[in-house]
Design an enzyme around this catalytic site. Structure first.
Site, PDB file in Angstrom:
ATOM      1  CG  HIS A   1      29.659 -29.679  45.137  1.00  7.10           C
ATOM      2  ND1 HIS A   1      28.362 -29.109  44.564  1.00  7.10           N
ATOM      3  CD2 HIS A   1      30.539 -29.990  44.057  1.00  7.10           C
ATOM      4  CE1 HIS A   1      28.788 -28.969  43.353  1.00  7.10           C
ATOM      5  NE2 HIS A   1      29.832 -29.497  43.025  1.00  7.10           N
TER       6      HIS A   1
ATOM      7  CD  GLU B   1      34.809 -32.151  44.686  1.00  9.86           C
ATOM      8  OE1 GLU B   1      34.273 -31.409  45.245  1.00  9.86           O
ATOM      9  OE2 GLU B   1      35.303 -32.137  43.503  1.00  9.86           O
TER      10      GLU B   1
ATOM     11  CG  ASP C   1      32.253 -31.805  38.637  1.00 10.57           C
ATOM     12  OD1 ASP C   1      31.346 -31.087  39.142  1.00 10.57           O
ATOM     13  OD2 ASP C   1      32.908 -32.076  39.522  1.00 10.57           O
TER      14      ASP C   1
HETATM   15 ZN   LIG Z   1      30.408 -30.030  40.960  1.00  8.88          ZN
END
Ligand SMILES: [Zn+2]
Length: 344
Positions: A204, A207, A285
């Site tokens: 990730h 974000e 997600d």
């Molecule tokens: Zn995620």
């Protein structure tokens, strides 16, 4: 927001789809969470009032609250049968949306540190994956994930991922608070050993943290795809780099809205990412936690951004192209997608 043409809605529902950013623990539907909690005598927030009480807690105001619920649900996973049950239930939900293939993230050490033996975890996942395919025709691959503020989890997660390669583990992930005190450089040797072992680097990034987090993921982790990555737009040089090297972004719009990465779907950067020539696919997600599904992501975005049939098809194709399916399976899925609009 426009009203979707019925033909476009039908196409979205029927399209054979792939999904690349989906957490196993974040895919547990409230009914399944409640049944596991009762089985093991564990209390979940709101669950004293039954399913509706628990459902109310599938709403949160911050990333911290989200993580609290996420971890509370994780507590209900105890034996191999529990991991099998949630995997098969996820496959059921995916099959209902015509999702044929998913790369599913699981954070193993959050379970191992609670006392779930590694062998129990792997056995439950392997059985679940086999049943998902047999019962629902859904192919699953695993991404084993490290919570970035739990550096002590890095080594055992890598070892487990390497051991699981024969059982569908294809990658190593990194999630959790992006603003953690540990620089990504700390994980460089872990990810380089993962890549040497044939695993993909799937962190990730971009974000909650800006472009520097993405640059570091590329530099230190050799990121092959980015979970989210939406904040790359804050750095034109980074956008250029990602476009030139075709590093795909797994974009999860409803997640970004629910966790306040952007104020609303209308303001979501997805159209800008696409205009910039970046490789993007849509994903959900933690779908029940964000009141969504992969199909809903397509429907909501198509209505909000006024997408054409071609745009929907190109995004569905992108998820297949960016996946780690063997080439022959990619061709099959792409052909099945095109055949829906008479494209052969
Ligand atoms: Zn995620």
């Amino acid at each position: 927001m426009t009203t979707l043409a019925p033909e476009l809605e039908a196409l979205i529902r029927q399209l054979p789809k792939a999904e690349l950013h989906l957490h196993l623990e974040g895919s547990i539907q409230p009914e399944m969470a409640l049944s596991l909690a009762r089985k093991h005598g564990i209390s979940l927030p709101g669950a004293a009032e039954g399913i509706e009480g628990l459902r109310r807690h599938y709403r949160f105001a911050s990333f911290e609250q989200f993580l609290t619920l996420y971890l509370a649900i994780s507590q209900c996973l105890v034996d191999a049968g529990d991991f099998t049950a949630i995997t098969v239930d996820l496959a059921r939900v995916l099959a209902a949306q015509n999702v044929r293939y998913a790369e599913v993230t699981i954070t193993p050490m959050t379970h191992v540190e609670r006392g779930v033996p590694e062998a129990v975890l792997l056995e439950g996942l392997a059985e679940g994956r086999a049943r998902a395919h047999r019962a629902h025709g859904v192919e699953l691959a695993w991404v084993l994930d490290i919570m970035r503020d739990r550096t002590e989890h890095a080594e055992p997660t890598l070892e487990l991922a390497l051991r699981g390669r024969e059982q569908g583990v294809i990658g190593l992930g990194l999630s959790g608070q992006e603003q953690a005190r540990w620089p990504l450089e700390f994980f460089a040797s872990i990810f380089s050993r993962a890549r040497e072992g044939g695993l993909h680097s799937l962190p990730h990034a971009g974000e909650f943290r800006g472009p520097e987090g993405i640059w570091e993921s590329l530099r230190w982790l050799g990121a092959e795809r980015l979970g989210h990555g939406v904040r790359c737009l804050e750095d034109p040089a980074l956008v250029e780099y990602l476009a030139e090297h075709q590093i795909p972004l797994e974009v999860c719009p409803s997640s970004n809205v629910a966790l306040h990465v952007c104020p609303g779907l209308e303001q979501h950067p997805l159209p800008k990412l696409m205009e910039a020539g970046l490789s993007v696919s849509l994903a959900s997600d933690d779908p029940p936690l964000f009141s969504t599904s992969l199909t809903d992501e397509y429907l909501r975005c198509a209505a909000t951004f006024g997408w054409s049939v071609e745009t929907v098809l190109s995004l569905a194709a992108a998820a297949v192209e960016h996946s780690f399916l063997p080439e022959s399976r990619k061709r099959e899925l792409l052909t099945a997608q095109r055949s829906l609009v008479g494209g052969g």
